[in-house]
Design an enzyme around this catalytic site. Structure first.
Site, PDB file in Angstrom:
ATOM      1  N   GLU A 270       1.004  -1.328   0.039  1.00  0.00           N
ATOM      2  CA  GLU A 270       0.354  -0.141   0.322  1.00  0.00           C
ATOM      3  C   GLU A 270       0.317   1.390   0.157  1.00  0.00           C
ATOM      4  O   GLU A 270       0.707   2.019   0.956  1.00  0.00           O
ATOM      5  CB  GLU A 270      -0.512  -0.324   1.262  1.00  0.00           C
ATOM      6  CG  GLU A 270      -2.078   1.596   1.212  1.00  0.00           C
ATOM      7  CD  GLU A 270      -2.285   1.045   2.527  1.00  0.00           C
ATOM      8  OE1 GLU A 270      -3.725   0.228   2.918  1.00  0.00           O
ATOM      9  OE2 GLU A 270      -2.130   0.742   3.786  1.00  0.00           O
ATOM     10  N   GLY A 272       2.928   5.113  -0.930  1.00  0.00           N
ATOM     11  CA  GLY A 272       1.749   6.036  -1.626  1.00  0.00           C
ATOM     12  C   GLY A 272       3.029   6.709  -1.845  1.00  0.00           C
ATOM     13  O   GLY A 272       3.506   7.071  -3.202  1.00  0.00           O
ATOM     14  N   ARG A 273       4.114   7.538  -1.064  1.00  0.00           N
ATOM     15  CA  ARG A 273       5.054   7.493  -1.307  1.00  0.00           C
ATOM     16  C   ARG A 273       6.323   7.390  -2.164  1.00  0.00           C
ATOM     17  O   ARG A 273       6.743   7.764  -3.714  1.00  0.00           O
ATOM     18  CB  ARG A 273       6.427   8.434  -0.079  1.00  0.00           C
ATOM     19  CG  ARG A 273       7.921   8.601   0.134  1.00  0.00           C
ATOM     20  CD  ARG A 273       8.139   8.065   1.169  1.00  0.00           C
ATOM     21  NE  ARG A 273       8.228   8.187   2.525  1.00  0.00           N
ATOM     22  CZ  ARG A 273       7.279   9.386   3.186  1.00  0.00           C
ATOM     23  NH1 ARG A 273       7.921  10.861   2.774  1.00  0.00           N
ATOM     24  NH2 ARG A 273       7.153  10.103   3.831  1.00  0.00           N
ATOM     25  N   CYS A 343       4.918  35.065   6.606  1.00  0.00           N
ATOM     26  CA  CYS A 343       4.986  35.990   7.947  1.00  0.00           C
ATOM     27  C   CYS A 343       5.256  35.424   9.046  1.00  0.00           C
ATOM     28  O   CYS A 343       4.633  34.919   9.543  1.00  0.00           O
ATOM     29  CB  CYS A 343       4.163  36.892   8.221  1.00  0.00           C
ATOM     30  SG  CYS A 343       4.164  38.433   7.023  1.00  0.00           S
TER      31      CYS A 343
END
Ligand code: LLP
Length: 431
Positions: A270, A272-273, A343
């Site tokens: 499974e 992703g990366r 900022c």
């Protein structure tokens, strides 16, 4: 094992496309993905019976559709990801199930969609078994187990052990099987995911944990999932994971379970990366070059609103400078700090875990040159926000020699979508 090529910090092209032209056409900041890399990564994992794309890494529906066409199935962790999977062309039913909902809770939308489309559920908490069982008795589920240990590239991506909220505690397996049984639910699979961006040694420990757990659950188990977590090389010199060795470990585990159970056991992965990280770059424009004592800052028009990994995990991303066409070619390296427009002093891409500002050797650059943040396809766009009222970036997919706009840049007006000024605050003048 091959090593990553040493990145040259000066580049003009990505996947055959001129980056400056892409920036002129689509503006900055823009995520650019190379389809070929994603297909290649999927191909590398074909030995597994099922490659289930963890779309949380990059969930643009064009990328999810690409994964589908390349033969991957898909994981969804939310109602939104179920809707994306359906929009990308996955059908809810099939064997193995095309879409699996894996989470530790059902929010009300997710439970509604899972029931409406009869989507397979991978339960990460005993409460999920009850909530699903009450609405869908006699159904089929799998269990995500926390094996009692975990590991990740950062403490924040470790998903196992007592400190982790993920999965069903391994000691509660039998209790959960009985709980499922009360609803007539069949538990046909087990799933383990110990963390993201971990290493081979830790991933290997998962196999033996899976074997012990599956033997405890018995022959009702027909599928096992190794979860995700496969690392990719981010820093120059980091090695690629040995996929062959990884598969062999899991395959051996699966075979022993098949022998014990006397029936086939499907092996899922499974990632992703692994599928998308290296496919993507974030393209930004340098808008200021300034000195703060001994430090030179390159300030670009992308910030942690676009790519949060450095500020969240101290994550390292390779970077290169794309010189403005016609500008000086001679660009000696200098040690610089790279930051964004927000900022907030943590808006620095060259930082280490703990927020320490680091310097990076990059070619001399001027306003109007581009910065290309590499290896940014996974957990890049998907973790972006509108902080400081910055519109979400555009996303572009390079495929078959064409650059496809797969998400147009959010407009300034869209930033206020859904907001409303109550009548009593309308009109009048400033005090
Ligand atoms: N399966 C489950 C149940 C997961 O929780 C995850 C990731 C995956 C698969 C995919 O893991 P991968 O193959 O991508 O390592 N934002 C962090 C990563 C968080 C991962 C969350 N779960 C980062 O940028 O590194």
């Amino acid at each position: 094992m091959s090593q990553t090529e040493t990145q040259t910090p000066l580049r003009t092209h990505f996947a055959g496309f001129d980056l400056y032209e892409l920036a002129e056409r689509f503006g900055t900041p823009t995520y650019v993905y190379d389809a070929t890399t994603i297909r290649q990564r999927i191909d590398e994992l074909r030995a597994f019976d099922v490659i289930r794309y963890a779309q949380k890494a990059c969930s643009n529906i064009a990328i999810v559709a690409l994964a589908r066409q390349a033969g991957a199935l898909v994981d969804a962790v939310s109602a939104g990801e179920i809707v994306r999977a359906l929009a990308a062309g996955y059908t809810p039913q099939g064997s193995p199930p095309p879409i699996v909902y894996t989470a530790d809770i059902f929010d009300r939308d997710a439970l509604r969609l899972v029931l409406q489309h009869d989507i397979r559920v991978n339960c990460g908490s005993p409460d999920m078994i009850d909530q699903y069982g009450e609405q869908h008795p006699e159904g089929e589920i799998t269990l995500r187990i926390n094996p009692g240990f975990g590991h990740g590239h950062s403490r924040k991506t470790n998903t196992g052990g007592e400190q982790s909220k993920h999965g069903i505690w391994h000691e509660q397996l039998e209790e959960c099987l009985r709980q499922a049984d009360q609803y007539g639910l069949r538990v046909t699979g087990l799933h383990l995911h110990i963390g993201s961006g971990t290493d081979f040694e830790h991933l290997a420990q998962v196999c033996s944990a899976m074997e012990r757990l599956a033997l405890r659950a018995g022959p009702q188990i027909h599928s096992i999932s190794a979860g995700g977590g496969l690392p990719v090389p981010y820093r120059p010199g980091e090695e690629r994971i040995d996929l062959q060795a990884y598969f062999e470990l899991w395959d051996a585990t699966r075979q022993r379970l098949q022998e014990a159970f006397g029936h086939p056991v499907e092996l899922e992965i499974e990632p992703g990366r692994y599928l998308v990280a290296e496919s993507g770059v974030l393209l930004a424009e340098i808008r200021a070059v300034k000195r703060m004592g001994a430090n030179t800052f390159y300030l670009v028009d992308a910030g942690f609103n676009n790519l949060a990994r450095p500020i969240l995990y101290g994550a390292y991303h390779p970077m290169s400078i794309v010189p403005r066409p016609g500008s000086a070619a001679d660009r000696p390296l200098q040690e610089v700090v790279v930051g964004g427009p927000l900022c907030e002093s943590g808006d620095i891409f060259t930082q280490e875990e703990g927020g320490f500002v680091a310097r990076r050797a990059l070619p001399q650059a001027r306003v109007g040159d581009l910065l290309c943040i590499e290896c940014a396809g996974a957990y890049g766009f998907v973790m972006s926000s509108n902080y400081n009222s910055k519109p979400l970036a555009a996303e572009v997919l390079l495929d078959g020699g064409t650059a496809h706009l797969i998400r147009r840049r959010q407009t300034l007006e869209e930033l206020m979508t859904g907001e409303a000024i109550p009548p009593h605050l309308q009109g009048g003048s400033a005090p």
